[in-house]
Design an enzyme around this catalytic site. Structure first.
Site: not given
Length: 421
Positions: A339, A392
């Protein structure tokens, strides 16, 4: 008779919103005529007539949410226009969906004007599904509070009303409905209430889900864009003449991301239950800002494409996004997203994951800043901050940092993209 049904729209789309009817009861249609437009969370779809005839009923109104396979209207044969029984059948349905247009009733049944007008004046506007549920539960529609900005009662309003105590049902809705609106704006101040589009509602829902369902972290770095700007300056004209497309930044970043994904494949994966699905192909999503909201069309097998092919695909997909002509295949899948907030002037941001992907790279504005070249020398260099948001749960911090360092190294040495990307 031929039912107007909501068509199949892809395996991930199960419902849509009727954004516009192109016909009304009594209209003659031919095969292939556009009857209605459906807005989904991904694309807009037209519903076309499968047979010629006369529209005898519209069962759902603009703004209604409808499911795949649901009947939303009926087309009769060619003689339906003159059949005396057709008009009375159509009038009550249209009236339920659009009570603000009572003129349609006298036109259809002039001999019975007084009866339907008197009846409908006291009957709240409600969808057919809501009326059916209210009948099954024995609920009086006049006691149900509508949450629709247009005042139309929907199924969820009936269900919510059904959970309240019968004795408190009548007096309770009025003060409950008024309470939330009081703090929304200061009395007497100008406001404007807008209904969210289906796509905007879905975007909001998915962004919140991404933050709730992933252990999302963001790591940052900065890229010296000197080498890329030099390559573009030297090769821009020849590139455009040969390939009929400009050499932009996105092809460099796409190639750099692919090179880093090959080195750190867990960024090109997704979590499925207690398993990790590592994808050995590179379908790169490119976020595009369109009128209805952000969409992420996909450049497929980007690792097999040249710089020119990547640039052409991105231009084509961005154009389709802004013209609202993207197809389901343009949006399906994707293994990693890029993006670019820099086109709007963003200097730094933390992009949100495009689930179920576990990585997204954010590009930002190129800004000339003083940079230490060595211990004794400073230079003004065109610098860009880049950000990697990652899940994560399967990507460790060290791996994420190394991924971003790899992207940085490839961008600062553009020739290496031919080998690594």
């Amino acid at each position: 008779m031929n039912d107007i049904k909501v068509p199949e729209m892809g395996e991930s789309i199960v419902e849509g919103t009727i954004s516009k009817w192109h016909v009304k009861a009594g209209d003659s249609v031919n095969v292939g005529d556009v009857l209605a437009e459906l807005e989904t969370d991904k694309v807009n779809i037209e519903i076309s007539a499968e047979q010629a005839g006369v529209v005898s009923q519209l069962l759902r109104a603009e703004g209604d949410t409808v499911a795949v396979g649901e009947t939303i209207g009926v087309i009769g044969g060619a003689a339906a226009a003159s059949a005396p029984a057709a008009a009375p059948a159509a009038a009550p349905v249209v009236e339920e969906q659009k009570p603000a247009v009572p003129a349609a009733v006298p036109a259809a049944v002039p001999a019975a004007v007084s009866a339907p007008v008197a009846d409908t004046a006291s009957i709240p506007s409600a969808t057919p599904a809501a009326r059916k549920l209210a009948r099954e539960l024995g609920i009086d529609l006049t006691q149900v509070q509508a949450n629709d900005p247009l005042g139309r009662i929907r199924q969820e309003d009936i269900a919510a009303h059904g959970t309240t105590a019968p004795a408190a049902a009548a007096p309770a809705p009025a003060p409950q409905a008024a309470a939330p609106s009081a703090p929304a704006a200061e009395p007497g101040k100008p406001t404007e209430r807008r209904k969210m589009s289906r796509r905007r509602i879905t975007i909001a829902k998915r962004l919140v889900e991404a933050q709730h369902n992933a252990a999302m972290l963001t790591t940052f770095n900065e890229v010296d864009m000197t080498a890329i700007l030099d390559v573009r300056k030297r090769r821009k004209q020849a590139f455009a003449e040969k390939h009929e497309v400009n050499l932009g930044f996105m092809s460099f970043f796409t190639k750099a991301v692919i090179g880093a994904l090959k080195a750190y494949p867990l960024l090109n994966a997704e979590i499925q239950g207690e398993e990790i699905l590592v994808k050995q192909y590179y379908d790169i999503g490119i976020a595009v800002s369109a009128k209805e909201g952000l969409v992420v069309p996909v450049v497929r097998d980007a690792d097999r494409l040249s710089f020119a092919q990547i640039e052409k695909q991105i231009i084509d997909l961005a154009g389709k996004a802004r013209a609202n002509t993207l197809g389901l295949n343009d949006l399906a899948g994707g293994t990693f997203t890029i993006t670019n907030g820099g086109v709007f002037g963003s200097l730094l941001s933390t992009p949100i994951l495009n689930a179920p992907q576990v990585g997204i790279l954010g590009m930002h504005k190129i800004q000339v800043r003083p940079v230490a070249i060595d211990d004794t020398r400073m230079e003004n260099r065109p610098m860009m901050y880049i950000a990697l948001s990652y899940d994560h749960r399967i990507v460790d911090g060290a791996e994420a940092v190394r991924f971003l360092v790899t992207v940085k190294a490839l961008l600062e040495d553009p020739e290496s993209l031919l080998l690594e990307g």
